[in-house]
Write a protein that holds these residues in place. Structure first.
Motif, PDB file in Angstrom:
ATOM      1  N   PHE A   6       0.796  -1.220   0.000  1.00  0.00           N
ATOM      2  CA  PHE A   6       0.000   0.000   0.000  1.00  0.00           C
ATOM      3  C   PHE A   6       0.834   1.279   0.000  1.00  0.00           C
ATOM      4  CE2 PHE A   6      -3.244  -2.925   1.985  1.00  0.00           C
ATOM      5  CZ  PHE A   6      -4.017  -3.008   0.846  1.00  0.00           C
ATOM      6  N   LYS A   7       1.975   1.227   0.621  1.00  0.00           N
ATOM      7  CA  LYS A   7       2.831   2.422   0.669  1.00  0.00           C
ATOM      8  C   LYS A   7       3.246   2.836  -0.747  1.00  0.00           C
ATOM      9  CE  LYS A   7       7.127   4.126   2.836  1.00  0.00           C
ATOM     10  NZ  LYS A   7       6.563   5.373   3.399  1.00  0.00           N
ATOM     11  N   ARG A   8       3.595   1.858  -1.581  1.00  0.00           N
ATOM     12  CA  ARG A   8       3.989   2.148  -2.964  1.00  0.00           C
ATOM     13  C   ARG A   8       2.802   2.653  -3.777  1.00  0.00           C
ATOM     14  NH1 ARG A   8       6.786   4.665  -6.324  1.00  0.00           N
ATOM     15  NH2 ARG A   8       6.898   3.773  -8.417  1.00  0.00           N
ATOM     16  N   ILE A   9       1.628   2.064  -3.570  1.00  0.00           N
ATOM     17  CA  ILE A   9       0.423   2.514  -4.277  1.00  0.00           C
ATOM     18  C   ILE A   9       0.134   3.970  -3.940  1.00  0.00           C
ATOM     19  CG2 ILE A   9      -2.075   2.221  -4.473  1.00  0.00           C
ATOM     20  CD1 ILE A   9      -1.643  -0.775  -4.065  1.00  0.00           C
ATOM     21  N   ILE A  10       0.230   4.309  -2.661  1.00  0.00           N
ATOM     22  CA  ILE A  10      -0.003   5.686  -2.233  1.00  0.00           C
ATOM     23  C   ILE A  10       1.021   6.621  -2.869  1.00  0.00           C
ATOM     24  CG2 ILE A  10       0.064   7.252  -0.245  1.00  0.00           C
ATOM     25  CD1 ILE A  10      -1.093   4.963   1.434  1.00  0.00           C
ATOM     26  N   ASP A  11       2.271   6.173  -2.952  1.00  0.00           N
ATOM     27  CA  ASP A  11       3.322   6.986  -3.577  1.00  0.00           C
ATOM     28  C   ASP A  11       2.980   7.304  -5.029  1.00  0.00           C
ATOM     29  OD1 ASP A  11       4.896   7.103  -1.320  1.00  0.00           O
ATOM     30  OD2 ASP A  11       6.234   5.476  -1.920  1.00  0.00           O
ATOM     31  N   ILE A 106       8.862   7.303 -10.060  1.00  0.00           N
ATOM     32  CA  ILE A 106       9.654   6.253 -10.712  1.00  0.00           C
ATOM     33  C   ILE A 106      10.226   5.241  -9.717  1.00  0.00           C
ATOM     34  CG2 ILE A 106      10.221   7.754 -12.641  1.00  0.00           C
ATOM     35  CD1 ILE A 106      12.990   8.176 -11.458  1.00  0.00           C
ATOM     36  N   GLY A 107       9.904   5.417  -8.441  1.00  0.00           N
ATOM     37  CA  GLY A 107      10.249   4.406  -7.455  1.00  0.00           C
ATOM     38  C   GLY A 107      11.597   4.550  -6.787  1.00  0.00           C
ATOM     39  N   LYS A 108      12.269   5.667  -6.988  1.00  0.00           N
ATOM     40  CA  LYS A 108      13.564   5.884  -6.342  1.00  0.00           C
ATOM     41  C   LYS A 108      13.403   6.411  -4.914  1.00  0.00           C
ATOM     42  CE  LYS A 108      15.938   4.723  -9.968  1.00  0.00           C
ATOM     43  NZ  LYS A 108      16.739   3.470  -9.983  1.00  0.00           N
ATOM     44  N   MET A 109      12.261   7.041  -4.658  1.00  0.00           N
ATOM     45  CA  MET A 109      11.986   7.619  -3.347  1.00  0.00           C
ATOM     46  C   MET A 109      10.550   7.297  -2.942  1.00  0.00           C
ATOM     47  SD  MET A 109      13.824  11.387  -3.621  1.00  0.00           S
ATOM     48  CE  MET A 109      13.207  11.859  -1.987  1.00  0.00           C
ATOM     49  N   SER A 110      10.227   7.668  -1.714  1.00  0.00           N
ATOM     50  CA  SER A 110       8.874   7.538  -1.194  1.00  0.00           C
ATOM     51  C   SER A 110       8.458   8.895  -0.638  1.00  0.00           C
ATOM     52  CB  SER A 110       8.827   6.469  -0.097  1.00  0.00           C
ATOM     53  OG  SER A 110       7.499   6.290   0.379  1.00  0.00           O
ATOM     54  N   ILE A 111       7.192   9.050  -0.338  1.00  0.00           N
ATOM     55  CA  ILE A 111       6.744  10.310   0.255  1.00  0.00           C
ATOM     56  C   ILE A 111       7.436  10.522   1.598  1.00  0.00           C
ATOM     57  CG2 ILE A 111       4.783  11.647   1.098  1.00  0.00           C
ATOM     58  CD1 ILE A 111       2.997   9.866  -0.704  1.00  0.00           C
ATOM     59  N   VAL A 112       7.430   9.468   2.412  1.00  0.00           N
ATOM     60  CA  VAL A 112       8.032   9.536   3.745  1.00  0.00           C
ATOM     61  C   VAL A 112       9.143   8.494   3.868  1.00  0.00           C
ATOM     62  CG1 VAL A 112       7.609   9.408   6.221  1.00  0.00           C
ATOM     63  CG2 VAL A 112       5.820  10.286   4.707  1.00  0.00           C
ATOM     64  N   GLY A 113      10.250   8.917   4.437  1.00  0.00           N
ATOM     65  CA  GLY A 113      11.392   8.026   4.638  1.00  0.00           C
ATOM     66  C   GLY A 113      12.601   8.860   5.043  1.00  0.00           C
ATOM     67  N   PRO A 114      13.707   8.257   5.352  1.00  0.00           N
ATOM     68  CA  PRO A 114      14.913   9.017   5.691  1.00  0.00           C
ATOM     69  C   PRO A 114      15.341   9.862   4.498  1.00  0.00           C
ATOM     70  CG  PRO A 114      15.145   6.704   6.305  1.00  0.00           C
ATOM     71  CD  PRO A 114      13.928   6.786   5.459  1.00  0.00           C
ATOM     72  N   ARG A 115      15.715  11.094   4.737  1.00  0.00           N
ATOM     73  CA  ARG A 115      16.183  11.935   3.634  1.00  0.00           C
ATOM     74  C   ARG A 115      17.445  11.309   3.047  1.00  0.00           C
ATOM     75  NH1 ARG A 115      13.951  14.650   0.281  1.00  0.00           N
ATOM     76  NH2 ARG A 115      15.691  16.055  -0.027  1.00  0.00           N
ATOM     77  N   PRO A 116      17.543  11.199   1.712  1.00  0.00           N
ATOM     78  CA  PRO A 116      18.685  10.531   1.086  1.00  0.00           C
ATOM     79  C   PRO A 116      20.002  11.252   1.346  1.00  0.00           C
ATOM     80  CG  PRO A 116      17.353  11.670  -0.555  1.00  0.00           C
ATOM     81  CD  PRO A 116      16.575  11.704   0.727  1.00  0.00           C
ATOM     82  N   ALA A 117      20.983  10.510   1.817  1.00  0.00           N
ATOM     83  CA  ALA A 117      22.300  11.080   2.102  1.00  0.00           C
ATOM     84  C   ALA A 117      23.051  11.327   0.801  1.00  0.00           C
ATOM     85  CB  ALA A 117      23.101  10.115   2.980  1.00  0.00           C
ATOM     86  N   LYS A 137      13.372   2.899   1.366  1.00  0.00           N
ATOM     87  CA  LYS A 137      13.469   3.987   0.394  1.00  0.00           C
ATOM     88  C   LYS A 137      13.587   5.327   1.109  1.00  0.00           C
ATOM     89  CE  LYS A 137      10.960   1.954  -3.483  1.00  0.00           C
ATOM     90  NZ  LYS A 137       9.766   2.067  -4.355  1.00  0.00           N
ATOM     91  N   PRO A 138      14.452   6.194   0.601  1.00  0.00           N
ATOM     92  CA  PRO A 138      14.535   7.539   1.179  1.00  0.00           C
ATOM     93  C   PRO A 138      13.256   8.309   0.862  1.00  0.00           C
ATOM     94  CG  PRO A 138      15.830   7.411  -0.831  1.00  0.00           C
ATOM     95  CD  PRO A 138      15.384   6.000  -0.517  1.00  0.00           C
ATOM     96  N   GLY A 139      13.001   9.350   1.619  1.00  0.00           N
ATOM     97  CA  GLY A 139      11.740  10.063   1.448  1.00  0.00           C
ATOM     98  C   GLY A 139      11.876  11.540   1.175  1.00  0.00           C
ATOM     99  N   LEU A 140      10.768  12.114   0.725  1.00  0.00           N
ATOM    100  CA  LEU A 140      10.682  13.554   0.526  1.00  0.00           C
ATOM    101  C   LEU A 140      10.739  14.257   1.873  1.00  0.00           C
ATOM    102  CD1 LEU A 140      10.156  15.765  -1.657  1.00  0.00           C
ATOM    103  CD2 LEU A 140       7.718  15.459  -1.202  1.00  0.00           C
ATOM    104  N   THR A 141      10.177  13.601   2.867  1.00  0.00           N
ATOM    105  CA  THR A 141      10.248  14.086   4.240  1.00  0.00           C
ATOM    106  C   THR A 141      10.315  12.876   5.159  1.00  0.00           C
ATOM    107  OG1 THR A 141       9.238  15.541   5.913  1.00  0.00           O
ATOM    108  CG2 THR A 141       7.751  14.156   4.614  1.00  0.00           C
ATOM    109  N   GLY A 142      10.625  13.108   6.422  1.00  0.00           N
ATOM    110  CA  GLY A 142      10.749  11.989   7.342  1.00  0.00           C
ATOM    111  C   GLY A 142      10.690  12.432   8.789  1.00  0.00           C
ATOM    112  N   LEU A 143      10.886  11.488   9.691  1.00  0.00           N
ATOM    113  CA  LEU A 143      10.808  11.782  11.116  1.00  0.00           C
ATOM    114  C   LEU A 143      11.877  12.790  11.543  1.00  0.00           C
ATOM    115  CD1 LEU A 143       9.479  11.176  13.827  1.00  0.00           C
ATOM    116  CD2 LEU A 143      11.052   9.251  14.098  1.00  0.00           C
ATOM    117  N   ALA A 144      13.070  12.672  10.995  1.00  0.00           N
ATOM    118  CA  ALA A 144      14.137  13.611  11.346  1.00  0.00           C
ATOM    119  C   ALA A 144      13.807  15.027  10.893  1.00  0.00           C
ATOM    120  CB  ALA A 144      15.465  13.161  10.720  1.00  0.00           C
TER     121      ALA A 144
END
Length: 208
Positions: A6-11, A106-117, A137-144
């Protein structure tokens, strides 16, 4: 089930909806960026993705073409000299991140996840390994990002990323997503330059 499906579908639904809905805003920003500082409108940078695979992250360009390419802005001696006039606005409102909606589609990121280093931020990647935060997957935004953003030291940021990676759920994603709006409006944790010794050492390491 949410994490695997579901997380990917939402993305996908979210990114398609936003690309259509915000097409006028994309066009406006593209024109503004080009008129302010003629050159490429988009900025690409190598980042660390899921399972530490390198991918190209996209942003609207907010800095002059003469700015260093692979060093985080807050590690510059005087970052303000490199940021364009339009770039200042885009950074304050986080609108420079909008092209990453394509990276989500395109599946490289998610809406929420760790920001890509950054590809050369070995210290951050190593810290995230301790908590399994590089396995998602890294995200556009995340808990940090809603807990301090640039103000967080690397060990603390990695710990937040690990907490998210090990507790992914729809409820947790909603908390991070809606918490981002508050953080952006209040400009929480945004740091364009810091002069403490920790960051001086980090800058020397990143530039090697």
């Amino acid at each position: 089930m949410y994490k695997k499906c579901f997380k990917r579908i939402i993305d996908i639904v979210f990114s398609l909806f936003c690309l259509v809905l915000l097409s006028w805003l994309y066009l406006f920003i593209i024109v503004a960026v080009f008129l302010d500082d003629p050159g490429p409108v988009f900025f690409t940078q190598k980042r660390v993705g899921e399972n530490k695979k390198i991918f190209n992250l996209h942003k609207f360009r907010t800095m002059k073409l003469s700015a260093p390419h692979d060093i985080p802005t807050h590690l510059f001696e005087n970052p303000k000299q490199y940021i364009t006039r339009v770039g200042k606005i885009l950074r304050k409102t986080s609108l420079d991140e909008l092209p990453q909606i394509w990276d989500i589609l395109i599946g490289k990121m998610s809406i929420v996840g760790p920001r890509p280093a950054l590809w050369n931020q070995d210290d951050l990647v190593a810290e995230r390994d301790k908590y399994g935060a590089n396995d998602v997957k890294p995200g556009l935004t995340g808990l940090a990002q809603i807990s301090g953003r640039d103000e967080l030291e690397i060990p603390v940021k990695a710990k937040f990323d690990g907490e998210y990676a090990n507790n992914i759920s729809f409820r947790f994603d909603c908390k991070c997503f809606f918490g981002t709006f508050k953080a952006v409006i209040n400009q929480q944790g945004v740091v364009e330059g810091r002069a403490d010794e920790t960051n001086k050492e980090e800058k020397e390491k990143v530039s090697k």
